[in-house]
Design an enzyme around this catalytic site. Sequence first.
Site, short mmCIF file in Angstrom:
data_model
loop_
_atom_site.label_atom_id
_atom_site.label_comp_id
_atom_site.label_asym_id
_atom_site.label_seq_id
_atom_site.Cartn_x
_atom_site.Cartn_y
_atom_site.Cartn_z
N HIS A 98 0.84 -1.20 0.00
CA HIS A 98 0.00 0.00 0.00
C HIS A 98 0.87 1.24 0.00
O HIS A 98 1.96 1.25 0.57
CB HIS A 98 -0.95 0.01 1.20
CG HIS A 98 -0.27 -0.16 2.53
ND1 HIS A 98 0.20 -1.37 2.97
CD2 HIS A 98 0.03 0.73 3.50
CE1 HIS A 98 0.75 -1.23 4.16
NE2 HIS A 98 0.67 0.05 4.50
N HIS A 100 1.05 5.11 1.16
CA HIS A 100 0.47 6.16 2.00
C HIS A 100 0.51 7.48 1.23
O HIS A 100 1.55 7.84 0.65
CB HIS A 100 1.30 6.36 3.27
CG HIS A 100 1.27 5.22 4.22
ND1 HIS A 100 0.49 5.21 5.35
CD2 HIS A 100 1.94 4.03 4.23
CE1 HIS A 100 0.68 4.08 6.02
NE2 HIS A 100 1.56 3.34 5.36
P1 AMP Z 1 1.90 0.28 7.40
O1 AMP Z 1 2.50 0.52 8.74
O2 AMP Z 1 2.64 0.97 6.29
O3 AMP Z 1 1.68 -1.21 7.14
O4 AMP Z 1 0.48 0.98 7.42
C1 AMP Z 1 -0.71 0.34 7.76
C2 AMP Z 1 -1.74 1.41 7.97
O5 AMP Z 1 -3.02 0.81 8.01
C3 AMP Z 1 -1.58 2.19 9.28
O6 AMP Z 1 -1.34 3.57 8.99
C4 AMP Z 1 -2.91 1.98 10.00
O7 AMP Z 1 -3.36 3.14 10.66
C5 AMP Z 1 -3.82 1.59 8.86
N1 AMP Z 1 -4.96 0.78 9.26
C6 AMP Z 1 -4.98 -0.27 10.12
N2 AMP Z 1 -6.22 -0.78 10.21
C7 AMP Z 1 -7.01 -0.07 9.38
C8 AMP Z 1 -8.39 -0.10 9.04
N3 AMP Z 1 -9.22 -1.01 9.56
N4 AMP Z 1 -8.85 0.81 8.15
C9 AMP Z 1 -8.03 1.74 7.63
N5 AMP Z 1 -6.71 1.82 7.90
C10 AMP Z 1 -6.21 0.94 8.77
#
Ligand code: AMP
Length: 133
Positions: A98, A100
Amino acid sequence: MATLFEKIRDGEIPSVKIYEDDVCFAILDINPVNKGHALVISKDPVPIFTEIDKGKLDQMIAVARRLDEKMRLSLKADGTNIMINNGPASGQEVPHLHIHVIPRFEKDGKTPIFSKEKYAEGEMDEMGDLLRL
Ligand code: AMP
């Protein structure tokens, strides 16, 4: 086991979806750095970006670019952070590719994302030799 983002992709976990095509979809991050923080998520559940087809990655980057433009227009963002945490060592929490896209504002008070290091004498040239493509 399905990743969190596969469950969101399949509608098993609710999300605020702001984009979808055949390759990826975008949602709002539930814990935003700033409100409007979005995630562009691959439909393929690959963990890191070297494992996705290059054309698909290009398509995801094009979506991130459109979100950057939208954040500047609709949120009056002064800038954005566009980043991929690529593998657990980078701080990736969800092992599913993903991007950001984080809206940033002058004086929004967020700390810099990285603390920086200094090179020793000659070390930067050695690093250049290691990484030159
Ligand atoms: P990463 O640390 O790059 O894997 O980012 C994962 C992101 O997913 C984090 O910024 C979380 O805040 C976000 N996240 C976790 N659970 C959810 C959810 N249910 N809906 C939307 N975002 C989420």
